[in-house]
Each structure stands twice: as C-alpha cells, then as structure tokens.
Design an enzyme around this catalytic site. Structure first.
Site, PDB file in Angstrom:
ATOM      1  N   THR A 251       0.791  -1.134   0.123  1.00 37.99           N
ATOM      2  CA  THR A 251       0.377  -0.514  -0.012  1.00 37.99           C
ATOM      3  C   THR A 251       1.130   1.041  -0.337  1.00 37.99           C
ATOM      4  O   THR A 251       1.523   1.911  -0.911  1.00 37.99           O
ATOM      5  CB  THR A 251      -0.774  -0.389   0.571  1.00 37.99           C
ATOM      6  OG1 THR A 251      -0.748   0.140   2.815  1.00 37.99           O
ATOM      7  CG2 THR A 251      -1.872  -0.745   1.100  1.00 37.99           C
TER       8      THR A 251
ATOM      9  N   LYS B 243       4.262  -7.016   4.231  1.00 35.39           N
ATOM     10  CA  LYS B 243       3.899  -5.634   4.074  1.00 35.39           C
ATOM     11  C   LYS B 243       3.174  -4.977   5.219  1.00 35.39           C
ATOM     12  O   LYS B 243       3.038  -5.552   5.581  1.00 35.39           O
ATOM     13  CB  LYS B 243       2.700  -5.761   2.513  1.00 35.39           C
ATOM     14  CG  LYS B 243       1.510  -5.768   3.372  1.00 35.39           C
ATOM     15  CD  LYS B 243       0.664  -5.099   3.928  1.00 35.39           C
ATOM     16  CE  LYS B 243       1.396  -3.531   3.117  1.00 35.39           C
ATOM     17  NZ  LYS B 243      -0.271  -2.103   3.888  1.00 35.39           N
TER      18      LYS B 243
ATOM     19  N   THR C 107      -0.520  -1.138   8.205  1.00 27.05           N
ATOM     20  CA  THR C 107      -2.073  -2.796   8.421  1.00 27.05           C
ATOM     21  C   THR C 107      -0.590  -3.315   7.958  1.00 27.05           C
ATOM     22  O   THR C 107       0.448  -3.240   6.899  1.00 27.05           O
ATOM     23  CB  THR C 107      -2.599  -2.353   7.328  1.00 27.05           C
ATOM     24  OG1 THR C 107      -3.590  -1.500   7.450  1.00 27.05           O
ATOM     25  CG2 THR C 107      -3.520  -3.671   6.490  1.00 27.05           C
TER      26      THR C 107
ATOM     27  N   GLU D 131       6.369   4.477   7.398  1.00 31.03           N
ATOM     28  CA  GLU D 131       5.495   6.098   6.256  1.00 31.03           C
ATOM     29  C   GLU D 131       6.370   7.306   7.253  1.00 31.03           C
ATOM     30  O   GLU D 131       6.240   7.844   8.244  1.00 31.03           O
ATOM     31  CB  GLU D 131       4.176   6.221   6.284  1.00 31.03           C
ATOM     32  CG  GLU D 131       3.067   5.170   5.955  1.00 31.03           C
ATOM     33  CD  GLU D 131       2.322   5.416   5.846  1.00 31.03           C
ATOM     34  OE1 GLU D 131       1.537   4.588   5.705  1.00 31.03           O
ATOM     35  OE2 GLU D 131       1.044   5.441   7.340  1.00 31.03           O
TER      36      GLU D 131
ATOM     37  N   ASN E 164      -0.171  10.304   5.203  1.00 31.93           N
ATOM     38  CA  ASN E 164      -1.856  10.268   5.770  1.00 31.93           C
ATOM     39  C   ASN E 164      -2.839  11.309   5.257  1.00 31.93           C
ATOM     40  O   ASN E 164      -3.957  11.378   5.837  1.00 31.93           O
ATOM     41  CB  ASN E 164      -1.425   9.894   7.401  1.00 31.93           C
ATOM     42  CG  ASN E 164      -0.676   8.359   7.458  1.00 31.93           C
ATOM     43  OD1 ASN E 164      -1.316   7.690   7.444  1.00 31.93           O
ATOM     44  ND2 ASN E 164      -0.154   8.312   7.802  1.00 31.93           N
TER      45      ASN E 164
END
Length: 398
Positions: free
Chosen positions: A150, A176, A187, A271, A394
């Site tokens: 993702t 992942k 996730t 991230e 985000n």
C-alpha cells in the site's frame, strides 16, 4: 539469510508458487496476489486484537489452524473492514472463485486484504482476473510481494535454508506494512512459507512465539490495524521432519530470525521514516515490563521527533520509561546509552559531547540501550522517526 528485493530473486520453498497481477483496482501496480501450495499444507495464523476486525481476518481466524490449505489470496486497495454483511458476502465470493481457479475447495483457501477501510471489494474486477493470476504463478516471491503493497516504498522478502537431521529445508518470508503499524499479535500482513513437515499444532506454537518477539515488537504510529495477520504455511515437500529437540529448536530459531528481519524492514519503511530505531532493554525485573517499556520508547512522538531532528534529548526517554511504570528504584540506578555513548549512568546525567552524539544520530540506524539493573529480563523493540512526510502521506491516503 538472503534478503530481497534488489538484485536478489527470492526463491520459495519446494512446492510453493506465487503470483501478482493488476486487475484494475489500482492504476499502476499489481493489486491482487496469491500464494499456492501444490499439495495440502499445514497453516496457522495470528491476527489483530483490534475489535473492529475485517471480514478476511474473521474468516481466517475461524478456520485456522488447519492441515489442508492450498492457497492464500490477497488484495490491496480495499481493506474490506467495516463493510457489513455485503463485505462478508464478497469475501466469500472471492474465496470461491479462487478455489475454482485452483481446482480445490473453498475450505482450502485463505484470504487477506489491505487498503482503505469501509470500501467494498471490487469483485467485478478481482474475480475475472483470478484464472490468469493462478496461471502466471512462479517459484519466487517478488510479484506477490509487489501486489500486497500500500504505502510501502519497497517490497519485503527474505529466505533462508536450514540443515536439520534429515536434510535441508527452506523458509521464505514475505510481508507488507508501512503505516497503521502497532501490532498486537499493522496495516501489516505477513506470510511465512516452509517445506518442512510439521503438525498444525507445532506451526501455531512456533508462529505465536516468533510473533511475540518480532511483529509484536514494532511500532510506526501506535495505531493497530483492522487487518493485521500473519500466516505460517508448511507443506512438507522437503520430506524433512522435526525428529528431535535439536531440529525443533533450529526450526523455531530460523523462523524467528526470518520474522525479526521482516519486522525490522517494516519499521525501517515506516511512512515518512528516515531512521530505524532499535530499543534494547536489559536488567528488567519482569519480561512484560521490558517489552512494554521498549515498545513505549519506540512509540513516543517526542522521542521519534527528537531522533528525526538528531537531538540527544535523553530526558524524553527517561520520562517515557517512567510513564510505562518502570519502578522508581530502577530509574534511580539505570544506564542509558545512545549510539554507543552513555548519556545517563547510575541514575544521574553523564558528561558527553553533544555534537558527537548529534553526528552519530545522522545514521539511518539508531540504537538506544537501557540497563535497568533490576533483574534478568530483556526485550528489543523497533520503530522509526517521525517526519513531516508522515503527515503528508496520511493526509492524502484515501
């Protein structure tokens, strides 16, 4: 261990195939993938403790552990979480269609999903693409690893060969995860594949123990996902069994090493991250205290931003340890070391060169070592720094 990706093509254990393809849910990259065992495989799973569990998580938690699994289908783009009765219906439709493409029964197919919460699976795009997905399956991990991403920047794979008393086995790991990472089993999806011959009870025991010191010891942002899951599949195609305690311990150790490697790769790819943070605690009076304290340090926004800004502000670390209920007596005698430089010793500030530590904090890998001098227990946790880019990612995610 041999990591992927890059120049390495990560082989799968004997009797496993994997594939990834684009079905049109996402514009530019693969968005569906499948792992296939050519024979019935033992499978075990661990899952998120979030009370809002996605449809695929609820399905797999009901059927595992099992000894007849043939495949794990995964889609990226829609998490199929908070999608009501229709979400469960579409989940089963994809399972049924995958089973049909593989010529097995629906009971032999597992499923995982990742992506935006509250969006129904695009079965109109996924199901027609399944026959081709199965047809193109190969003996390496890369296409599947790409299909499950993702916000990840890189696919995450690793493989190792282990010599046991009856012969050699292979263990390959794929995962992942980049955001919404704070597992309680981010996730996060994990797949551990091996050709050793074991029972489903052994698979579950080994997976649970390895998860507790790997995926359950990472945090990117403190948010536990609705979709976290990790699977261990063993198809026995090597013909090698665990004949004694030495074999069992070697297998468990190798699975743990594979999962720790993958867990660290998730934390490093958090991230917006620019630094991997490792927190090692020793001398704790209790094992659980060591784990919660180590994870607490990786979770603190104040510490994460200090590391990002290359600021050796040890007071933030000390404060977080106190907030995690490390006893005052331990804090009064502890040592704290950052990048090999002691900043706090025997419960008092140490003299150190701040510019030297700032320079050391420019590294992509930052290590915080804490000795509580209060017992025999240890724990290690991994996280990442917090940058402005995390907010940007985000803000635009959905």
């Amino acid at each position: 261990m041999t990591p992927g990706p890059g120049l390495h093509r990560t082989p799968l254990p004997k009797g496993f195939l994997a594939s990834g393809a684009n079905c049109g849910v996402r514009k530019y990259r693969p968005d569906i993938g499948v792992i296939i065992s050519e024979v019935d495989a033992v499978a075990a799973g661990v899952f998120t403790l979030n009370e809002c569990k996605a449809a695929p998580v609820q399905h797999c938690a009901k059927v595992l552990p099992a000894d007849n699994v043939r495949a794990i289908f995964t889609n990226s783009g829609q998490a199929n979480a908070a999608t009501g009765a229709e979400g469960f219906k579409r989940n089963q439709e994809v399972i049924n269609a995958t089973a049909e493409a593989l010529k097995c029964t629906p009971e032999q197919v597992l499923i995982a999903s990742t992506g935006v919460i509250g969006v129904q699976m695009h079965t109109d795009k996924i199901i027609p693409a399944l026959p081709d997905l199965v047809e193109r399956a190969q003996e390496h991990a890369e296409s599947f690893a790409l299909a499950i991403l993702t916000t990840d920047l890189v696919p995450k794979t690793v493989t190792t060969a282990v010599k046991l008393s009856q012969g050699e086995i292979r263990i390959t790991g794929i995962c992942k995860g980049s955001g919404m990472i704070h597992p309680n089993m981010a996730t996060m999806l994990g797949y551990i594949l091996t050709d050793v011959k074991i029972s489903k009870d052994v698979a579950h025991t080994v997976l649970k123990a390895a998860t507790d010191v790997s995926f359950n010891m990472i945090s990117v942002d403190g948010d536990s996902s609705t979709n976290d899951c990790c699977f261990l599949m063993a198809n026995g195609e090597s013909g090698v069994e665990l004949k004694n305690d030495q074999d069992y311990n070697a297998f468990k150790k190798a699975v743990t090493e594979v999962m720790v490697y993958l867990a660290k790769s998730i934390a490093a790819d958090g991230e917006g991250a620019t630094k991997l943070i490792e927190v090692a605690i020793k001398g704790s009076p209790e094992e659980q205290l060591a784990k919660t304290a180590a994870r607490g340090v990786t979770l603190s926004p104040l510490i994460k931003t200090a590391i990002h800004g290359e600021d050796p502000n040890w007071g933030r670390i000390l404060a977080r340890l106190g907030a995690e209920k490390v006893p005052a007596a331990a804090l009064a005698q502890m040592d704290l070391t950052l990048q090999g430089i002691k900043l706090f010793t025997n419960g008092e500030p140490a003299t150190f060169n701040k510019d030297e530590v700032r320079t050391l904090l420019k590294s992509a890998n930052v290590k915080i070592e804490i000795d509580l001098k209060s017992g025999p227990h240890t724990a290690t946790a991994w996280g990442c720094d917090l940058s402005k880019k995390y907010v940007d990612i985000n803000t635009d995610y959905s």
